[in-house]
Design an enzyme around this catalytic site. Structure first.
Site, short mmCIF file in Angstrom:
data_model
loop_
_atom_site.label_atom_id
_atom_site.label_comp_id
_atom_site.label_asym_id
_atom_site.label_seq_id
_atom_site.Cartn_x
_atom_site.Cartn_y
_atom_site.Cartn_z
N ALA A 231 -40.63 22.01 8.85
CA ALA A 231 -40.94 20.66 9.35
C ALA A 231 -39.87 19.68 8.90
O ALA A 231 -39.45 19.69 7.75
CB ALA A 231 -42.30 20.20 8.83
N THR B 240 -29.51 22.80 5.52
CA THR B 240 -28.68 22.64 6.70
C THR B 240 -27.19 22.45 6.40
O THR B 240 -26.83 21.88 5.35
CB THR B 240 -29.17 21.41 7.51
OG1 THR B 240 -28.15 21.03 8.44
CG2 THR B 240 -29.43 20.20 6.61
N GLU C 38 -25.50 20.29 7.69
CA GLU C 38 -25.26 18.83 7.64
C GLU C 38 -25.00 18.39 6.19
O GLU C 38 -24.42 17.33 5.98
CB GLU C 38 -26.47 18.07 8.18
CG GLU C 38 -26.43 17.81 9.66
CD GLU C 38 -25.36 16.80 10.08
OE1 GLU C 38 -25.36 15.69 9.54
OE2 GLU C 38 -24.54 17.14 10.93
N TYR D 49 -30.16 11.78 7.20
CA TYR D 49 -30.75 13.12 7.35
C TYR D 49 -30.10 14.09 6.35
O TYR D 49 -30.79 14.80 5.61
CB TYR D 49 -30.54 13.61 8.79
CG TYR D 49 -30.85 15.08 9.00
CD1 TYR D 49 -32.15 15.54 9.15
CD2 TYR D 49 -29.82 16.03 9.06
CE1 TYR D 49 -32.43 16.89 9.34
CE2 TYR D 49 -30.08 17.38 9.26
CZ TYR D 49 -31.39 17.81 9.40
OH TYR D 49 -31.65 19.14 9.58
N LYS E 201 -31.93 15.96 3.24
CA LYS E 201 -31.97 17.43 3.20
C LYS E 201 -31.34 17.95 1.90
O LYS E 201 -31.74 18.99 1.39
CB LYS E 201 -31.24 18.01 4.41
CG LYS E 201 -32.10 18.01 5.68
CD LYS E 201 -33.15 19.13 5.61
CE LYS E 201 -33.93 19.26 6.88
NZ LYS E 201 -34.89 20.38 6.84
P1 NAP Z 1 -37.48 20.79 15.56
O1 NAP Z 1 -37.53 21.58 16.82
O2 NAP Z 1 -37.13 19.35 15.62
O3 NAP Z 1 -38.89 20.95 14.83
C1 NAP Z 1 -39.25 20.11 13.77
C2 NAP Z 1 -40.73 20.33 13.46
O4 NAP Z 1 -41.10 19.49 12.35
C3 NAP Z 1 -41.68 19.96 14.61
O5 NAP Z 1 -42.67 20.94 14.69
C4 NAP Z 1 -42.28 18.63 14.16
O6 NAP Z 1 -43.56 18.40 14.67
C5 NAP Z 1 -42.36 18.89 12.66
N1 NAP Z 1 -42.53 17.66 11.87
C6 NAP Z 1 -41.77 16.54 11.93
N2 NAP Z 1 -42.25 15.62 11.06
C7 NAP Z 1 -43.34 16.16 10.47
C8 NAP Z 1 -44.26 15.72 9.49
N3 NAP Z 1 -44.17 14.50 8.95
N4 NAP Z 1 -45.25 16.55 9.10
C9 NAP Z 1 -45.38 17.78 9.68
N5 NAP Z 1 -44.54 18.25 10.61
C10 NAP Z 1 -43.52 17.47 10.99
O7 NAP Z 1 -36.44 21.45 14.53
P2 NAP Z 1 -35.83 22.94 14.50
O8 NAP Z 1 -34.55 22.93 15.25
O9 NAP Z 1 -36.88 23.93 14.83
O10 NAP Z 1 -35.44 23.04 12.96
C11 NAP Z 1 -36.36 23.57 12.01
C12 NAP Z 1 -35.92 23.12 10.62
O11 NAP Z 1 -34.60 23.60 10.35
C13 NAP Z 1 -35.85 21.61 10.43
O12 NAP Z 1 -36.23 21.35 9.10
C14 NAP Z 1 -34.38 21.28 10.62
O13 NAP Z 1 -34.05 20.10 9.92
C15 NAP Z 1 -33.74 22.52 10.01
N6 NAP Z 1 -32.43 22.90 10.54
C16 NAP Z 1 -32.24 23.04 11.88
C17 NAP Z 1 -31.03 23.48 12.36
C18 NAP Z 1 -30.79 23.66 13.84
O14 NAP Z 1 -29.61 23.73 14.23
N7 NAP Z 1 -31.82 23.79 14.65
C19 NAP Z 1 -29.99 23.78 11.46
C20 NAP Z 1 -30.23 23.64 10.10
C21 NAP Z 1 -31.46 23.24 9.63
P3 NAP Z 1 -43.87 17.22 15.74
O15 NAP Z 1 -43.89 17.89 17.08
O16 NAP Z 1 -45.21 16.74 15.31
O17 NAP Z 1 -42.79 16.19 15.60
O1 G4F Z 2 -26.68 18.44 18.82
P1 G4F Z 2 -26.51 17.42 17.77
O2 G4F Z 2 -27.35 16.22 17.85
O3 G4F Z 2 -26.69 18.20 16.40
P2 G4F Z 2 -26.22 17.90 14.89
O4 G4F Z 2 -26.02 16.47 14.64
O5 G4F Z 2 -25.09 18.81 14.60
O6 G4F Z 2 -27.51 18.36 14.07
C1 G4F Z 2 -28.18 19.59 14.34
O7 G4F Z 2 -27.62 20.59 13.54
C2 G4F Z 2 -27.81 20.43 12.12
C3 G4F Z 2 -27.12 21.61 11.43
O8 G4F Z 2 -25.77 21.32 11.25
C4 G4F Z 2 -29.30 20.39 11.84
F1 G4F Z 2 -29.51 20.28 10.50
C5 G4F Z 2 -29.93 19.23 12.58
O9 G4F Z 2 -31.33 19.24 12.34
C6 G4F Z 2 -29.67 19.40 14.06
O10 G4F Z 2 -30.36 20.54 14.50
O11 G4F Z 2 -24.98 16.94 17.74
C7 G4F Z 2 -23.91 17.85 17.64
C8 G4F Z 2 -22.60 17.11 17.82
C9 G4F Z 2 -22.46 15.85 16.96
O12 G4F Z 2 -21.17 15.81 16.41
C10 G4F Z 2 -22.61 14.69 17.95
O13 G4F Z 2 -21.92 13.50 17.61
O14 G4F Z 2 -22.51 16.67 19.18
C11 G4F Z 2 -22.00 15.34 19.19
N1 G4F Z 2 -22.43 14.69 20.44
C12 G4F Z 2 -21.56 14.21 21.38
N2 G4F Z 2 -22.26 13.63 22.37
C13 G4F Z 2 -23.66 14.40 20.82
C14 G4F Z 2 -23.57 13.74 22.05
N3 G4F Z 2 -24.86 14.68 20.24
C15 G4F Z 2 -25.99 14.29 20.91
N4 G4F Z 2 -27.19 14.59 20.37
N5 G4F Z 2 -25.93 13.60 22.11
C16 G4F Z 2 -24.74 13.30 22.71
O15 G4F Z 2 -24.71 12.70 23.78
#
Ligand code: NAP
Ligand code: G4F
Length: 341
Positions: free
Chosen positions: A79, A123, A125, A147, A151
């Site tokens: 979450a 992450t 990040e 963020y 994290k």
């Molecule tokens: P996601 O699709 O945005 O899912 C986030 C989840 O967290 C949703 O189920 C959301 O529920 C829940 N949540 C948000 N606020 C909450 C709260 N206050 N209490 C309980 N639940 C809450 O994210 P994801 O891509 O699956 O990522 C999963 C985890 O990995 C996250 O912690 C993210 O930061 C981390 N992460 C992601 C990536 C990536 O590239 N995807 C990379 C590194 C780390 P609601 O529907 O209620 O909002």
């Molecule tokens: O897809 P993004 O929003 O992902 P970002 O910021 O890399 O974060 C994701 O990955 C992290 C792991 O490194 C997670 F921890 C985090 O929860 C999330 O899943 O943006 C990727 C890149 C950025 O550099 C952003 O500036 O794409 C660039 N970008 C360019 N145009 C854009 C856009 N991002 C978004 N969302 N929308 C745009 O129009």
């Protein structure tokens, strides 16, 4: 039968992890936030197989209750307020959920079931303004967003509970992973959704921010396997999970149009850069500064050697396959949406 509690069950990773654990015959509990309209999100297809518990990361009592009900052997904390851009608009909520929320859950574990194993979704990040290329477990952190800072707290408190209370607590430092279930505000899904709409004639232009940013992208389905593997080891530890390749946002855009049989090329520079349809000369992509961030993470490239050697983990879905799967899925979804009008 082992039991697992997944927070963030209805998010992208939560749903793939639940599928993996159900395949392995776990009893799966999912923490869900109460909303005015019940929404299982990405876990909709699993409602009969998961036991949902209402709770919130900012509410210790609900987490303690979730631990009491589930008696989980494994707890996966997925979450988060996970959208980096929103963390500048809601820095306090992001901190309460992504930083203090982790302590709330670790306390619930320590008090209710200290022998439970814990996974924290850390992450890439946290590397932010990268101090080393590629980034590994020993690379110093330099977060660039509220963020990333929140994290980093979650990462260190996880380590601290491991060292202070001997909780089996692991952090997975996961690089960007995407999928057909990715939220549409993230750049990959924003691109594949727009490409599908342009292909089907219901959108003209895709507007993006910084297309020079580079990310190490993989598929969520591969990455949740690493989470599970971490909790099956003898010793709790932290691992980088990444593909080991990096690509510009611009490359993702080009490949996505190609996957939809649209030949597109970029021309111009800076905020005047555009992507044009080679056949028709129409503008398909534009830069809109509204999507620039106050501080950018320009380059992420992970070194997954430790996860590969110790966990035996390897990503299976390539970058090209990831883009192709997301585009084809969005063409199907947009097509369905249009046929229902
Ligand atoms: P996601 O699709 O945005 O899912 C986030 C989840 O967290 C949703 O189920 C959301 O529920 C829940 N949540 C948000 N606020 C909450 C709260 N206050 N209490 C309980 N639940 C809450 O994210 P994801 O891509 O699956 O990522 C999963 C985890 O990995 C996250 O912690 C993210 O930061 C981390 N992460 C992601 C990536 C990536 O590239 N995807 C990379 C590194 C780390 P609601 O529907 O209620 O909002
Ligand atoms: O897809 P993004 O929003 O992902 P970002 O910021 O890399 O974060 C994701 O990955 C992290 C792991 O490194 C997670 F921890 C985090 O929860 C999330 O899943 O943006 C990727 C890149 C950025 O550099 C952003 O500036 O794409 C660039 N970008 C360019 N145009 C854009 C856009 N991002 C978004 N969302 N929308 C745009 O129009």
């Amino acid at each position: 039968m082992k039991s697992a509690l997944i927070t963030g069950i209805n998010g992208q990773d939560g749903s793939y992890l639940a599928e993996l654990l159900l395949e392995k015959e776990y009893k799966v509990y999912g923490l869900l936030r109460r909303k005015s309209v019940v929404d299982y999100g990405n876990a909709e297809h699993l409602v009969d197989k998961i036991e949902f518990i209402y709770g919130d990361m900012t509410d210790y009592v609900s987490l303690a209750k979730a631990m009491k009900i589930s008696q989980a052997d494994e707890v996966y904390n997925l979450a988060a307020q996970s959208f980096v851009a929103t963390s500048w608009e809601q820095p306090i909520a992001t901190t309460q959920i992504d930083a203090l929320g982790v302590t709330n859950l670790l306390e619930a574990i320590r008090i209710i079931k200290p022998e439970a194993k814990f996974y924290q979704a850390s992450t890439s990040e946290m590397f932010g303004l990268v101090q080393e290329i590629p980034q590994s477990e020993s690379t110093p952190f330099y977060p660039r967003s509220p963020y990333g800072v929140a994290k980093l707290y979650g990462h260190w408190i996880t380590k601290n509970y491991r060292e202070s209370f001997d909780v089996f607590a692991c952090s997975g430092i996961l690089f960007n992973h995407e999928s057909e279930r990715r939220g549409k505000e993230f750049v990959t899904r924003k691109i594949t959704d727009a490409v599908a709409r342009i292909k089907l004639g219901v959108q003209d232009v895709l507007e993006l921010g910084n297309m020079s940013a580079k990310r190490d992208w993989g598929h969520s389905k591969d990455y949740v396997k690493a989470m599970w593997l971490m909790l099956q080891q003898e010793k709790a530890d932290d691992y980088v999970v990444a593909s080991g390749d990096t690509h510009e946002v611009r490359e993702f855009v080009k490949l996505a149009f190609e996957a939809a049989d649209i030949q597109m090329e970029f021309t111009g520079e800076g905020i005047n850069e555009i992507g044009i349809d080679k056949k028709t000369g129409k503008t398909l992509v534009k830069v809109n500064p509204k999507f620039f961030r106050p501080a950018e993470v320009e380059l992420l490239l992970g070194d997954p050697a430790k996860a590969e050697q110790i966990l035996g983990w390897k990503r299976e879905i390539s970058f090209k396959e990831l883009v192709g799967r997301m585009v084809q899925n969005d063409i199907k979804l947009v097509g369905k949406e249009l046929s229902n009008i």
